[in-house]
Each structure stands twice: as C-alpha cells, then as structure tokens.
Write a protein that holds these residues in place. Structure first.
Motif, PDB file in Angstrom:
ATOM      1  N   PHE A 585      19.012   4.436  12.306  1.00  0.00           N
ATOM      2  CA  PHE A 585      17.897   3.940  12.212  1.00  0.00           C
ATOM      3  C   PHE A 585      17.223   4.282  10.902  1.00  0.00           C
ATOM      4  CE2 PHE A 585      13.332   5.329  12.426  1.00  0.00           C
ATOM      5  CZ  PHE A 585      12.890   4.016  12.928  1.00  0.00           C
ATOM      6  N   GLY A 586      16.465   3.243  10.689  1.00  0.00           N
ATOM      7  CA  GLY A 586      15.988   3.082   9.205  1.00  0.00           C
ATOM      8  C   GLY A 586      14.451   2.513   9.226  1.00  0.00           C
ATOM      9  N   ARG A 587      13.948   2.755   8.226  1.00  0.00           N
ATOM     10  CA  ARG A 587      12.448   2.147   8.142  1.00  0.00           C
ATOM     11  C   ARG A 587      12.471   1.426   6.659  1.00  0.00           C
ATOM     12  NH1 ARG A 587      10.856   7.092  10.508  1.00  0.00           N
ATOM     13  NH2 ARG A 587       9.519   6.802  12.275  1.00  0.00           N
ATOM     14  N   GLU A 603      20.493  -5.258   6.311  1.00  0.00           N
ATOM     15  CA  GLU A 603      19.341  -4.530   6.272  1.00  0.00           C
ATOM     16  C   GLU A 603      19.528  -2.993   5.689  1.00  0.00           C
ATOM     17  OE1 GLU A 603      19.218  -4.677  10.581  1.00  0.00           O
ATOM     18  OE2 GLU A 603      17.765  -6.135  10.264  1.00  0.00           O
ATOM     19  N   ARG A 604      21.146  -2.945   5.622  1.00  0.00           N
ATOM     20  CA  ARG A 604      21.515  -1.317   5.048  1.00  0.00           C
ATOM     21  C   ARG A 604      22.258  -1.619   3.747  1.00  0.00           C
ATOM     22  NH1 ARG A 604      20.327   3.554   4.813  1.00  0.00           N
ATOM     23  NH2 ARG A 604      22.377   4.168   5.512  1.00  0.00           N
ATOM     24  N   ALA A 605      22.754  -2.676   3.603  1.00  0.00           N
ATOM     25  CA  ALA A 605      23.557  -2.905   2.333  1.00  0.00           C
ATOM     26  C   ALA A 605      23.451  -4.421   1.830  1.00  0.00           C
ATOM     27  CB  ALA A 605      25.004  -2.734   2.635  1.00  0.00           C
ATOM     28  N   HIS A 606      23.310  -4.503   0.843  1.00  0.00           N
ATOM     29  CA  HIS A 606      23.160  -6.006  -0.117  1.00  0.00           C
ATOM     30  C   HIS A 606      24.522  -5.907  -1.039  1.00  0.00           C
ATOM     31  CE1 HIS A 606      19.264  -6.909   1.312  1.00  0.00           C
ATOM     32  NE2 HIS A 606      18.773  -7.576   0.239  1.00  0.00           N
ATOM     33  N   ILE A 607      25.205  -7.086  -0.704  1.00  0.00           N
ATOM     34  CA  ILE A 607      26.324  -7.495  -1.611  1.00  0.00           C
ATOM     35  C   ILE A 607      26.187  -8.330  -2.747  1.00  0.00           C
ATOM     36  CG2 ILE A 607      28.769  -7.870  -1.571  1.00  0.00           C
ATOM     37  CD1 ILE A 607      27.975  -5.480   0.178  1.00  0.00           C
ATOM     38  N   PHE A 608      26.401  -8.085  -3.928  1.00  0.00           N
ATOM     39  CA  PHE A 608      26.382  -8.668  -5.037  1.00  0.00           C
ATOM     40  C   PHE A 608      27.708  -9.378  -5.483  1.00  0.00           C
ATOM     41  CE2 PHE A 608      22.598  -6.426  -4.791  1.00  0.00           C
ATOM     42  CZ  PHE A 608      21.316  -7.197  -5.120  1.00  0.00           C
ATOM     43  N   ARG A 609      27.871 -10.255  -5.963  1.00  0.00           N
ATOM     44  CA  ARG A 609      29.234 -10.928  -6.594  1.00  0.00           C
ATOM     45  C   ARG A 609      29.254 -10.715  -8.126  1.00  0.00           C
ATOM     46  NH1 ARG A 609      33.196 -10.988  -3.106  1.00  0.00           N
ATOM     47  NH2 ARG A 609      32.938 -12.478  -1.342  1.00  0.00           N
ATOM     48  N   ASN A 610      28.185 -10.003  -8.736  1.00  0.00           N
ATOM     49  CA  ASN A 610      27.822  -9.830 -10.170  1.00  0.00           C
ATOM     50  C   ASN A 610      27.336  -8.450 -10.480  1.00  0.00           C
ATOM     51  OD1 ASN A 610      26.406  -9.881 -12.746  1.00  0.00           O
ATOM     52  ND2 ASN A 610      27.821 -11.791 -13.037  1.00  0.00           N
ATOM     53  N   LYS A 611      28.024  -7.559 -11.184  1.00  0.00           N
ATOM     54  CA  LYS A 611      27.742  -6.292 -11.402  1.00  0.00           C
ATOM     55  C   LYS A 611      26.560  -6.203 -12.152  1.00  0.00           C
ATOM     56  CE  LYS A 611      29.422  -1.805 -13.193  1.00  0.00           C
ATOM     57  NZ  LYS A 611      28.271  -1.343 -13.748  1.00  0.00           N
ATOM     58  N   GLY A 644      17.886   6.816   6.053  1.00  0.00           N
ATOM     59  CA  GLY A 644      16.616   6.734   6.643  1.00  0.00           C
ATOM     60  C   GLY A 644      15.847   5.435   6.133  1.00  0.00           C
ATOM     61  N   ALA A 645      16.381   4.547   5.274  1.00  0.00           N
ATOM     62  CA  ALA A 645      15.983   3.343   4.966  1.00  0.00           C
ATOM     63  C   ALA A 645      16.648   2.125   5.180  1.00  0.00           C
ATOM     64  CB  ALA A 645      15.673   3.501   3.433  1.00  0.00           C
ATOM     65  N   CYS A 646      15.915   1.116   4.811  1.00  0.00           N
ATOM     66  CA  CYS A 646      16.629  -0.073   4.941  1.00  0.00           C
ATOM     67  C   CYS A 646      15.731  -1.375   4.119  1.00  0.00           C
ATOM     68  CB  CYS A 646      16.184  -0.924   6.467  1.00  0.00           C
ATOM     69  SG  CYS A 646      17.040  -0.132   7.882  1.00  0.00           S
ATOM     70  N   PHE A 647      16.893  -2.253   4.014  1.00  0.00           N
ATOM     71  CA  PHE A 647      15.925  -3.481   2.854  1.00  0.00           C
ATOM     72  C   PHE A 647      15.225  -4.235   3.672  1.00  0.00           C
ATOM     73  CE2 PHE A 647      20.057  -2.194   0.411  1.00  0.00           C
ATOM     74  CZ  PHE A 647      19.443  -1.777  -0.642  1.00  0.00           C
ATOM     75  N   LYS A 652       8.549  -2.057   8.650  1.00  0.00           N
ATOM     76  CA  LYS A 652       9.558  -2.461   9.573  1.00  0.00           C
ATOM     77  C   LYS A 652      10.281  -1.404   9.999  1.00  0.00           C
ATOM     78  CE  LYS A 652       8.347  -7.218   9.883  1.00  0.00           C
ATOM     79  NZ  LYS A 652       8.222  -7.764  11.440  1.00  0.00           N
ATOM     80  N   GLU A 653      11.229  -1.511  11.171  1.00  0.00           N
ATOM     81  CA  GLU A 653      12.017  -0.690  11.488  1.00  0.00           C
ATOM     82  C   GLU A 653      13.106  -1.344  12.385  1.00  0.00           C
ATOM     83  OE1 GLU A 653      10.139   2.083  14.163  1.00  0.00           O
ATOM     84  OE2 GLU A 653       9.067   2.972  12.541  1.00  0.00           O
ATOM     85  N   ALA A 654      14.475  -0.753  12.104  1.00  0.00           N
ATOM     86  CA  ALA A 654      15.664  -1.202  12.713  1.00  0.00           C
ATOM     87  C   ALA A 654      16.750  -0.437  12.831  1.00  0.00           C
ATOM     88  CB  ALA A 654      16.269  -2.464  11.668  1.00  0.00           C
ATOM     89  N   VAL A 655      17.595  -0.552  13.883  1.00  0.00           N
ATOM     90  CA  VAL A 655      18.916   0.250  13.919  1.00  0.00           C
ATOM     91  C   VAL A 655      19.919  -0.623  13.398  1.00  0.00           C
ATOM     92  CG1 VAL A 655      20.705   1.163  15.482  1.00  0.00           C
ATOM     93  CG2 VAL A 655      18.190   1.483  15.948  1.00  0.00           C
ATOM     94  N   SER A 656      20.716  -0.421  12.294  1.00  0.00           N
ATOM     95  CA  SER A 656      21.682  -1.104  11.673  1.00  0.00           C
ATOM     96  C   SER A 656      22.773  -0.547  11.224  1.00  0.00           C
ATOM     97  CB  SER A 656      20.907  -2.015  10.470  1.00  0.00           C
ATOM     98  OG  SER A 656      20.027  -1.105   9.760  1.00  0.00           O
ATOM     99  N   HIS A 657      23.488  -0.831  10.174  1.00  0.00           N
ATOM    100  CA  HIS A 657      24.647  -0.501   9.668  1.00  0.00           C
ATOM    101  C   HIS A 657      25.038  -1.134   8.357  1.00  0.00           C
ATOM    102  CE1 HIS A 657      27.094  -4.169  10.661  1.00  0.00           C
ATOM    103  NE2 HIS A 657      26.355  -4.241  11.838  1.00  0.00           N
ATOM    104  N   GLY A 658      25.755  -0.521   7.570  1.00  0.00           N
ATOM    105  CA  GLY A 658      26.070  -1.190   6.333  1.00  0.00           C
ATOM    106  C   GLY A 658      26.288  -0.042   5.218  1.00  0.00           C
ATOM    107  N   GLY A 659      25.637   1.066   5.646  1.00  0.00           N
ATOM    108  CA  GLY A 659      25.361   2.263   4.627  1.00  0.00           C
ATOM    109  C   GLY A 659      26.427   3.448   4.758  1.00  0.00           C
ATOM    110  N   ILE A 660      26.065   4.658   4.158  1.00  0.00           N
ATOM    111  CA  ILE A 660      26.922   5.717   4.178  1.00  0.00           C
ATOM    112  C   ILE A 660      26.380   6.975   5.280  1.00  0.00           C
ATOM    113  CG2 ILE A 660      28.193   4.929   2.184  1.00  0.00           C
ATOM    114  CD1 ILE A 660      26.737   7.119   0.700  1.00  0.00           C
ATOM    115  N   ALA A 661      25.667   6.707   5.987  1.00  0.00           N
ATOM    116  CA  ALA A 661      25.112   7.626   6.540  1.00  0.00           C
ATOM    117  C   ALA A 661      26.310   8.329   7.974  1.00  0.00           C
ATOM    118  CB  ALA A 661      24.154   7.393   7.700  1.00  0.00           C
ATOM    119  N   LEU A 662      26.172   9.611   8.101  1.00  0.00           N
ATOM    120  CA  LEU A 662      27.410  10.090   8.822  1.00  0.00           C
ATOM    121  C   LEU A 662      27.509   9.169  10.353  1.00  0.00           C
ATOM    122  CD1 LEU A 662      29.385  12.455   8.932  1.00  0.00           C
ATOM    123  CD2 LEU A 662      27.788  13.602  10.350  1.00  0.00           C
TER     124      LEU A 662
END
Length: 676
Positions: A585-587, A603-611, A644-647, A652-662
């Motif tokens: 869960f994250g806000r 929501e939990r991860a943005h992917i960039f093709r350029n550093k 605990g946070a989301c992009f 807004k609140e969401a249950v999502s994935h993409g991050g490094i929470a346990l």
C-alpha cells in the motif's frame, strides 16, 4: 589451512589484487565448486574493481559481454571482467576463443576448488554443503585442527562444528526434539548424507529405533505433523477437558505418543510454531482462559486468537530484525515468512485494535522496511550469481531448480503455478485452504524493479533481465521463453505447455479447465501457468491492503486453488507455486511530469532509458531511490518510490508494486505434495 584475514576466501582473493588488475582486463576462472559466486567473494571482488559474469548459455553470455564490457573496452574505459565457467579446468573449450586467448596471454586463466581450500576434509562431503557454511567450517577447522579426516569423520565434524549437533550427546527425547525443532524452525536443509549419518549414529542406541527418524529428520512437514498429532494428548495429560466427539485420532506417523512439550528446551519453540501458523491449535480440547503457555495451542483460547498471535509475533519480530549491514540473504528469507504471517494478522485484527497499537505497528513496519531497503542496496548485486541449488534464491532460478528435479521420483511431471502479484502475506491466506497437504514453503527474491514484465519473464525464461532486454517491456514472449528453456534441456515441444488468462474478465474456472486439459495429455511433462486473479484485483481494489486481503479471503473460501492442486496431484504432477512479485500500500507524494523521458510510469517505479533524465527527476521526490543497474539492460534506469509512497497525486492511494518493500520483493516458493 592457516587463518587468513579473509578466511577461506583468502586463497582466492589473493589472485585479484591491484597488480593483477594491471596484468590484464580479463580473467577466466574454472570454478567447478561455484566458489566465486558466493556473495562474500563477489562483494570483495567488486570492492577491488572486478566484475564477475558466469558462462552458461553461449548466446546470453555473448550478449551480456558485448553490452556490458566490450563497449567499455572499446571506449578505453578500465573494466576488469572475471568470466567464471562452472566446469573443471581442462574443460574451458566452451569459452569463446578470443576471450580465452586474451586471458592466456596475460596469464589470467585460473582454477579454484574445494580440495585446495579444505585439503584435509573429505571433498565429497564439503561439496554437499551450501557455501554459507564455509565460514563456520573454516573457523572450526582452524581451531580444532583435526588432521586428515575420512568421509564419516568429516560428516561428524561438520555436524558438530557447523550445525552444532553432537549425536552422542542426545540422551533423552527432549534432546532430540530440541535439535529437530531448532533445525526445522529455521527451515534448514541438510545434505542427505549428513541426515543419513545422523540417523545411523542415533540408531546405534536401541532407544531411538522406535522413532520415525527417516521421516522426521529430513522432512519439515512430516516433523510438524508428528508434533501436531501428539499435542492433544499432552494437553489432556495436563488435566484439560476433551471436547466430546472430537477425541484425537491415533497418529498417522509412528513413534512415541507422549512427548515432553513442557521441557524448557522444547516449549521455547512450541509457542512460536502456533503463533506463526506452522501448527494448528487443536479443537479436541475445550478452550478456557488458562494463561499457561500452552493455551496458544488450544483453539478458542484468547492466546490463540488472531489478536493474541499478532502481539506475540510483534514482540518476537521486533527483537529479531535482520541486520541491514551483516545479515545473510537466508536470514531475510526466513524472516519474510514470519513477516507475512504478521502482516496478515495486522490487517485482520485492525478493526479490533486501538489506534495506539496500530501506531506501534506502523513504527515497527518502518523499521523493518528501512533495514531491508538498506540491506538490498548493499547486498542484492552479489546475489545475482548465486546457484539455484539447494533452493532457488531469485525468480530466474525457479525453472533451473525444476529442471534439476524433473524425472526424479515424485517429480516425473511438473506444474508451476505463478500467481501474479501475490504477496507473501496473501499466500498465508491461501495456504490455510491447503489443509491435508504437505506444504514445503520458502521465500525467494523477485527481480527489481518488481514489475510483472520483469518478474514473470525471469521465471519463465530462467534468465536475468539483462538477457531478455529485447522483450523487457512486455510479457508476450513468455510462451516462447518457457518452451525454449525446456527444449534446450531435451524436452520435445509436445511435452511443454504454457497457459495464462486470456483477458481480465476470464474466470478462474476456465483457466483451471485449460490447465487440467493440458495435464490430461499424457505427453505433457511440464506445465507453466499464470493465475491473474490477485494482480487484477490489486489494480481495482479501493480499500487498500485490507480490501485486497478481503478479496483473497473470499477466493480462498471457494477452495478453487486447492481443488486445482488436488486434480494436478492426482494426475501425477509435482505442484509448485510462486509469484513474480508482491504488492504494498502507498499514498501519493506527487506524480513526475516526465512526458516522453520515462519509458514506463508506474505507481511504485518509473523507468527511464536515459540516466540523466532519471537523475534530474530524482531530486524532485524526497527519498526516491535511484536503483542501480543490477542485472538490468544498459539503458534501463529505475526510479523507485520510497516505502509507503506512490508516484501519484497527493491524496491518492493505491496497492501496487515495482518497488523494494519487503512485501514486494519477497515471494513464496512452495512445493505441495499429497495428503498427510
């Protein structure tokens, strides 16, 4: 073997100094015992400027070499590459000729083996050990100095000094139970030869010959059943009242019926087994308000309630958070299973608990997540080279592990069920529906970022994300990945099946029918299937983690998953369950206005093709994590939201994935076998 600053790693690391780096940019190592892939070795090599790559699949290796190293060398950048081949020194012919010749010209073709590191111990015994035990083995050998040992003497030495088991000191039932409880509570896996030696020495005494040692020593589930079947008899011996009509049946596992559960060395484990759900409280004894320790094992008593277990487990887990600096990956695997139980209990008991207790739960969760994220940033990189035996550690290990066991007794046919997005706490809900089965469960790490297209492709291809870079943005190549993996290991195409839901609205019943249809084909030996119900619900639920738990509870009560498992078992399949990632869960703490600069905006991860684009965006979001390119393509740069946070827009609140929470990274890996 003399004590060195780096212990058993010293003889290896002495070949990787600053001087050796100047001797050549490439080192080829024959490593049949997989010593260089041990995380401590990998970490120390990285600190000295050496990057390790294992040679397996020639195509995947060539891609990784060209994309990660050749381009750097062509630009004149100093990158020191260590190519590891897991074969004997004389079998380097598979290494590309140009690389092997370059290493030879600079004198950088090396070979390491256990025989050289532990010359006085039986090499066949040492080779069976997980490298995590080599530190303890080297320390014991240095101090005990036992001289040259034969096979059984080496096994006895390992049992005593590595696993702290001295069979000759086991005199009473409590002694044996303490040894087995300590082992199985930690989910330790011993080499078969050590189990056989332990049983052989024990049964030299007639008092142990009536014990079912062949079952309860190696098999955790059998041992837990052995305890659970004898628990009601112990309670009745304490004067508690039996429930009429629920008298305990005779044990299905032979052996003594009366066990010393109240011995100090035994009870210290027993209450935790009930609290963590590894043993079920008995309904054969009438519940009461007894405050004695064993009340936790009586269904209906306050101690065995969800709230009682929540607080008990909170105290235990608070005191045992693995170190963010020195913990092993095995410690986090073990901790995450108990964490999953606690998370489930947290949301289940939330309506009954006061705000103060929930504030304490939030503070505790933040401590755990901080420790875990710190540890991951320091230790995830060296894990990518770990072997897949004796157990999988990362998602891409799963098919390799299955292939190793395929054809062995009990695994003549294999079904892998990947429950998309299932967090380890949601697995704890589903596990309860598999009563009557042996459930051998462990935890593995998802690849990071914890996105579906990364996690699932890793599982079905058996490759790290770098090796499926051309399809990393989708899941459309999963059927081909799965088929290619097995065909490369000699299975004909007709023996391989891959199935997944054909749309978000498709019912589980249709998918289950398709899976069983494949299982009914006698030519099929391996089935890979995706179950999408949890991931689909996650992106639709509006009530946070408790709402998602509620949906999983509803699904679990249908027993659909248990029914599918039963049908597959009846058709001769070994059934394995895992997940590509979990969820949390994250806000919202703001949504980056990145336009076309981000390849993927989750929501939990943005992917960039350029550093540069990633690095310029990161400062706008406090505590966002610039995840390193561990096992990822060279043009893949994740920016991960903190725990605990989301992009998302604020509020807004969401249950999502993409991050490094346990709950996102650690997922179950489970084998289910027939009834108890």
């Amino acid at each position: 073997m003399t004590q060195r600053r780096d212990g058993w790693r010293g003889p290896i690391l002495q070949h990787f100094s600053e001087a050796s780096a100047k001797a050549g940019r490439l080192t080829v190592v024959s490593d049949p015992d997989e010593l260089l892939t041990e995380p401590g070795v990998v970490e120390r090599l990285a600190a000295r400027g050496f990057e390790l790559i294992t040679f397996g699949d020639p195509v995947a290796f060539r891609y990784a070499y060209e994309s990660r190293f050749r381009q750097h060398w062509d630009r004149g950048e100093a990158t020191h590459l260590v190519v590891v081949i897991r074969t004997d020194h004389g079998d380097l012919k598979h290494i590309p000729h140009d690389l092997l010749e370059e290493a030879r010209e600079s004198g950088r073709v090396l070979s390491f083996s256990l025989v050289h590191l532990f010359p006085s111990l039986a090499p066949n015994v040492v080779a069976e050990l997980d490298p995590q035990h080599f530190d303890a083995l080297a320390h014991a050998f240095e101090h005990a100095n036992p001289g040259n040992l034969g096979t059984n003497a080496t096994r006895d030495f390992v049992l005593r000094h590595v696993f702290e088991i001295a069979p000759e000191l086991i005199k009473q039932p409590a002694d044996l139970l303490r040894v087995l409880l300590r082992r199985h509570y930690r989910s330790q896996v011993f080499p078969e030869s050590l189990d056989a030696r332990f049983i052989e020495v024990l049964t030299q005494s007639p008092k142990w010959r009536s014990w079912p040692l062949e079952r309860i020593v190696p098999d955790r589930e059998a041992f837990l059943s052995f305890l659970g079947e004898r628990w009601p008899r112990f309670l009745l011996s304490k004067g508690l009242e039996a429930v009429p009509g629920r008298e305990p049946a005779g044990p299905s596992i032979s052996g003594p019926t009366d066990l010393p559960f109240d011995h100090d060395d035994v009870r210290v484990y027993m209450d935790n087994l009930f609290v963590e759900g590894l043993l079920e409280p008995t309904t054969a004894v009438r519940p009461n308000d007894d405050d004695r320790w064993f009340a936790v094992g009586i269904a209906g008593s306050p101690a065995s309630s969800s709230e009682g277990r929540f607080f008990h487990l909170l105290d235990e887990l608070s005191a045992t958070i693995p170190s963010p600096d020195g913990a092993t990956y095995q410690e986090w695997q073990d901790y995450s299973l108990r964490w999953g139980t606690w998370v489930r209990l947290r949301w289940k008991t939330l309506p009954e608990r006061d705000s103060q207790s929930e504030a304490g739960a939030i503070a505790f969760a933040n401590r755990v997540q901080t420790a875990f994220s710190t540890w991951l940033l320091r230790r995830f990189g060296p894990m990518s080279t770990l072997p897949y035996l004796p157990r999988p550690v990362l998602g891409h290990h799963v098919p390799h592990y299955l292939a190793h066991h395929l054809g062995q007794p009990g695994t003549e046919r294999v079904a892998l069920l990947v429950i998309d997005g299932m967090a380890i706490d949601q697995w704890r809900i589903l596990r309860d529906t598999l009563d009557g089965h042996y459930v051998d469960e462990h935890a593995i790490f998802s690849w990071i970022p914890t996105l579906t297209q990364i996690g699932r492709q890793a599982i079905f291809s058996g490759r790290i994300p770098l090796e499926f870079a051309t399809s990393i943005e989708g899941t459309h190549r999963e059927p081909l990945h799965w088929s290619n993996f097995w065909q490369d290991r000699g299975l004909p195409e007709r023996a391989i099946r891959y199935l997944k839901p054909q749309g978000k609205k498709e019912s589980f019943e249709q998918l289950a029918a398709d899976i069983l249809g494949a299982a009914d084909d006698g030519a099929v030996r391996v089935i890979g299937a995706v179950i999408g119900l949890i991931d689909q619900s996650m992106h639709q639920v509006g009530l946070g983690t408790p709402g998602l738990h509620g949906l999983v509870e509803v699904w679990s009560r249908t027993k659909q998953l248990a029914g599918l498992v039963d049908e597959l078992l009846q058709r001769g399949f070994a059934v394995f369950i895992t997940a590509d990632h979990g969820n949390v869960f994250g806000r919202g703490f703001g949504k980056p206005d990145v336009g076309a600069t981000a390849q993927q905006r989750g929501e939990r991860a943005h992917i960039f093709r350029n550093k540069d684009f990633r690095d310029n965006t990161a400062p706008l979001y406090p505590n966002a994590i610039e995840w390193p390119q561990i096992g990822l393509p060279q043009d893949y740069f994740p920016l991960i939201a903190p725990y605990g946070a989301c992009f998302m827009p604020e509020g807004k609140e969401a249950v999502s994935h993409g991050g490094i929470a346990l709950e996102e990274v650690m997922v179950p890996f489970v084998r289910i076998t027939g009834g108890r």
